[in-house]
Design a protein around this motif. Sequence first.
Motif, PDB file in Angstrom:
ATOM      1  N   SER A   1      11.327  10.893  -2.781  1.00  0.00           N
ATOM      2  CA  SER A   1      10.837   9.521  -2.773  1.00  0.00           C
ATOM      3  C   SER A   1      10.442   9.065  -1.371  1.00  0.00           C
ATOM      4  CB  SER A   1      11.896   8.567  -3.345  1.00  0.00           C
ATOM      5  OG  SER A   1      12.977   8.391  -2.438  1.00  0.00           O
ATOM      6  N   LEU A   2      10.966   9.737  -0.349  1.00  0.00           N
ATOM      7  CA  LEU A   2      10.593   9.372   1.008  1.00  0.00           C
ATOM      8  C   LEU A   2       9.112   9.619   1.271  1.00  0.00           C
ATOM      9  CD1 LEU A   2      13.574  10.826   3.090  1.00  0.00           C
ATOM     10  CD2 LEU A   2      13.266   8.494   2.243  1.00  0.00           C
ATOM     11  N   SER A   3       8.502  10.512   0.510  1.00  0.00           N
ATOM     12  CA  SER A   3       7.098  10.846   0.742  1.00  0.00           C
ATOM     13  C   SER A   3       6.141   9.915   0.000  1.00  0.00           C
ATOM     14  CB  SER A   3       6.820  12.285   0.304  1.00  0.00           C
ATOM     15  OG  SER A   3       6.858  12.407  -1.102  1.00  0.00           O
ATOM     16  N   VAL A   4       6.661   9.112  -0.939  1.00  0.00           N
ATOM     17  CA  VAL A   4       5.763   8.302  -1.743  1.00  0.00           C
ATOM     18  C   VAL A   4       6.142   6.822  -1.761  1.00  0.00           C
ATOM     19  CG1 VAL A   4       5.153  10.227  -3.254  1.00  0.00           C
ATOM     20  CG2 VAL A   4       7.112   8.788  -3.840  1.00  0.00           C
ATOM     21  N   ASN A   5       7.177   6.454  -1.013  1.00  0.00           N
ATOM     22  CA  ASN A   5       7.630   5.069  -1.041  1.00  0.00           C
ATOM     23  C   ASN A   5       6.564   4.118  -0.488  1.00  0.00           C
ATOM     24  OD1 ASN A   5       9.880   3.184  -1.448  1.00  0.00           O
ATOM     25  ND2 ASN A   5       9.682   2.878   0.750  1.00  0.00           N
ATOM     26  N   THR A   6       6.559   2.878  -0.936  1.00  0.00           N
ATOM     27  CA  THR A   6       5.656   1.862  -0.423  1.00  0.00           C
ATOM     28  C   THR A   6       6.230   1.290   0.861  1.00  0.00           C
ATOM     29  OG1 THR A   6       4.878   1.271  -2.619  1.00  0.00           O
ATOM     30  CG2 THR A   6       4.544  -0.347  -0.875  1.00  0.00           C
ATOM     31  N   TYR A   7       5.459   1.306   1.917  1.00  0.00           N
ATOM     32  CA  TYR A   7       5.891   0.795   3.203  1.00  0.00           C
ATOM     33  C   TYR A   7       5.072  -0.440   3.560  1.00  0.00           C
ATOM     34  CZ  TYR A   7       8.082   5.317   3.600  1.00  0.00           C
ATOM     35  OH  TYR A   7       8.844   6.414   3.378  1.00  0.00           O
TER      36      TYR A   7
ATOM     37  N   GLY B   1       2.801   6.394  15.462  1.00  0.00           N
ATOM     38  CA  GLY B   1       4.036   5.860  14.907  1.00  0.00           C
ATOM     39  C   GLY B   1       3.914   5.469  13.446  1.00  0.00           C
ATOM     40  N   VAL B   2       2.796   4.863  13.060  1.00  0.00           N
ATOM     41  CA  VAL B   2       2.619   4.421  11.677  1.00  0.00           C
ATOM     42  C   VAL B   2       2.466   5.586  10.716  1.00  0.00           C
ATOM     43  CG1 VAL B   2       1.618   2.200  12.321  1.00  0.00           C
ATOM     44  CG2 VAL B   2       0.121   4.185  12.016  1.00  0.00           C
ATOM     45  N   GLU B   3       2.202   6.766  11.251  1.00  0.00           N
ATOM     46  CA  GLU B   3       2.066   7.957  10.410  1.00  0.00           C
ATOM     47  C   GLU B   3       3.377   8.719  10.280  1.00  0.00           C
ATOM     48  OE1 GLU B   3      -2.438   9.479  11.297  1.00  0.00           O
ATOM     49  OE2 GLU B   3      -0.946   9.799  12.893  1.00  0.00           O
ATOM     50  N   ALA B   4       4.406   8.260  10.990  1.00  0.00           N
ATOM     51  CA  ALA B   4       5.653   9.018  11.083  1.00  0.00           C
ATOM     52  C   ALA B   4       6.819   8.271  10.453  1.00  0.00           C
ATOM     53  CB  ALA B   4       5.967   9.312  12.544  1.00  0.00           C
ATOM     54  N   LEU B   5       7.737   9.032   9.907  1.00  0.00           N
ATOM     55  CA  LEU B   5       8.942   8.499   9.285  1.00  0.00           C
ATOM     56  C   LEU B   5      10.162   9.095   9.972  1.00  0.00           C
ATOM     57  CD1 LEU B   5      10.333   7.013   6.829  1.00  0.00           C
ATOM     58  CD2 LEU B   5      10.186   9.214   5.632  1.00  0.00           C
ATOM     59  N   MET B   6      11.088   8.249  10.425  1.00  0.00           N
ATOM     60  CA  MET B   6      12.349   8.715  10.998  1.00  0.00           C
ATOM     61  C   MET B   6      13.432   8.603   9.942  1.00  0.00           C
ATOM     62  SD  MET B   6      13.661   9.935  13.817  1.00  0.00           S
ATOM     63  CE  MET B   6      15.298  10.710  13.715  1.00  0.00           C
ATOM     64  N   VAL B   7      14.129   9.698   9.695  1.00  0.00           N
ATOM     65  CA  VAL B   7      15.164   9.753   8.664  1.00  0.00           C
ATOM     66  C   VAL B   7      16.512  10.022   9.334  1.00  0.00           C
ATOM     67  CG1 VAL B   7      15.920  10.874   6.539  1.00  0.00           C
ATOM     68  CG2 VAL B   7      13.470  10.685   7.043  1.00  0.00           C
ATOM     69  N   ALA B   8      17.496   9.170   9.069  1.00  0.00           N
ATOM     70  CA  ALA B   8      18.794   9.336   9.720  1.00  0.00           C
ATOM     71  C   ALA B   8      19.888   8.609   8.943  1.00  0.00           C
ATOM     72  CB  ALA B   8      18.747   8.805  11.154  1.00  0.00           C
TER      73      ALA B   8
ATOM     74  N   MET C   1       0.848  -1.185   0.000  1.00  0.00           N
ATOM     75  CA  MET C   1       0.000   0.000   0.000  1.00  0.00           C
ATOM     76  C   MET C   1       0.889   1.242   0.000  1.00  0.00           C
ATOM     77  SD  MET C   1      -2.581   1.360   3.001  1.00  0.00           S
ATOM     78  CE  MET C   1      -2.793  -0.325   3.501  1.00  0.00           C
ATOM     79  N   ASN C   2       0.568   2.209  -0.835  1.00  0.00           N
ATOM     80  CA  ASN C   2       1.284   3.470  -0.852  1.00  0.00           C
ATOM     81  C   ASN C   2       0.633   4.421   0.144  1.00  0.00           C
ATOM     82  OD1 ASN C   2       3.294   3.016  -2.755  1.00  0.00           O
ATOM     83  ND2 ASN C   2       1.897   3.409  -4.452  1.00  0.00           N
ATOM     84  N   ARG C   3       1.370   4.781   1.167  1.00  0.00           N
ATOM     85  CA  ARG C   3       0.838   5.700   2.166  1.00  0.00           C
ATOM     86  C   ARG C   3       1.898   6.743   2.475  1.00  0.00           C
ATOM     87  NH1 ARG C   3      -1.399   2.377   7.134  1.00  0.00           N
ATOM     88  NH2 ARG C   3       0.805   1.908   7.069  1.00  0.00           N
ATOM     89  N   ARG C   4       1.563   7.963   2.206  1.00  0.00           N
ATOM     90  CA  ARG C   4       2.504   9.041   2.483  1.00  0.00           C
ATOM     91  C   ARG C   4       2.555   9.283   3.987  1.00  0.00           C
ATOM     92  NH1 ARG C   4       1.301  14.013  -1.010  1.00  0.00           N
ATOM     93  NH2 ARG C   4       2.312  12.629  -2.501  1.00  0.00           N
ATOM     94  N   PRO C   5       3.753   9.385   4.564  1.00  0.00           N
ATOM     95  CA  PRO C   5       3.822   9.704   5.997  1.00  0.00           C
ATOM     96  C   PRO C   5       3.262  11.093   6.263  1.00  0.00           C
ATOM     97  CG  PRO C   5       5.999   9.831   4.989  1.00  0.00           C
ATOM     98  CD  PRO C   5       5.086   9.230   3.958  1.00  0.00           C
ATOM     99  N   VAL C   6       2.639  11.245   7.413  1.00  0.00           N
ATOM    100  CA  VAL C   6       2.122  12.548   7.808  1.00  0.00           C
ATOM    101  C   VAL C   6       3.263  13.469   8.212  1.00  0.00           C
ATOM    102  CG1 VAL C   6       0.687  13.773   9.505  1.00  0.00           C
ATOM    103  CG2 VAL C   6      -0.088  11.600   8.528  1.00  0.00           C
ATOM    104  N   ALA C   7       4.240  12.893   8.895  1.00  0.00           N
ATOM    105  CA  ALA C   7       5.361  13.691   9.400  1.00  0.00           C
ATOM    106  C   ALA C   7       6.676  12.938   9.211  1.00  0.00           C
ATOM    107  CB  ALA C   7       5.166  14.017  10.878  1.00  0.00           C
ATOM    108  N   ALA C   8       7.711  13.658   8.822  1.00  0.00           N
ATOM    109  CA  ALA C   8       9.064  13.111   8.717  1.00  0.00           C
ATOM    110  C   ALA C   8       9.910  13.744   9.810  1.00  0.00           C
ATOM    111  CB  ALA C   8       9.663  13.398   7.348  1.00  0.00           C
TER     112      ALA C   8
END
Length: 242
Positions: free
Chosen positions: A235-241, A171-178, A1-8
């Motif tokens: 791509s971080l905003s549209v990737n399939t998770y 948590g499922v709405e959030a993306l951690m980038v590091a 499913m393609n789901r854009r994160p709400v917050a990065a």
Amino acid sequence: MNRRPVAAFLDVNDTLSDLASVAPAFTDAGLQAGDERAWYLAVLRDGFAATVVGDNASYAAIGTDVARSMVRAAHPDRSDADLDAAAQAIMTAMVAAQPHADVVPGIVALAQAGVRVITLSNGSTDVARKLLGDTSAGASMDSYLSANDAGSWKPSPAAYRHGLRSAGVAGVEALMVAVHPWDLEGARRVGMRTAWINRTGANLSRAFRHARHRGRVARGSRRRPLTWTRQRWMSLSVNTYR
């Protein structure tokens, strides 16, 4: 499913800031080129240790002590005043570090895609604001957060829960980038999605589960470090998770 994160949520030190930009401060203090990396790893070591034993350490205080110790080890004949001045000069340079070339356009791209962009650092929010505030990414930032306000450093789960509560997202709405796999592992433990920015062509440690979105690009070298493009940030905003 393609789901854009709400917050990065973006890590700051080394992920957004380029440690190489502060290298002159270390050589000016009589240390070696590359010692900025040794300094950073020592700060993390001491901060992690403080968290494990239940203390909420100050990033700036640890950083100053580590810088002073490094200069003293290299120049044991220096006076206390000289050591203090050298450590302060290094810390001043760290606050004035520059972002990696890909960071500003990347943050703008994420915001334009409708993702809230938030920093979550073990250091001060003031440092993150200074890093980004005067750039074109400043207007794209939602907020700046520090793990210190959670009472423990990342990768303690409390740090990420503080970020989620502050942003009002699950948590499922959030993306951690590091750039740090340990940072992503901590975020994963509280249900966050994760994205690993790999600028060095390194292999992901087997000690941690793979990040759900890996930014592996063509292998770089010391002369030609890897740089994330605007498209990779986007791509971080549209990737399939999963």
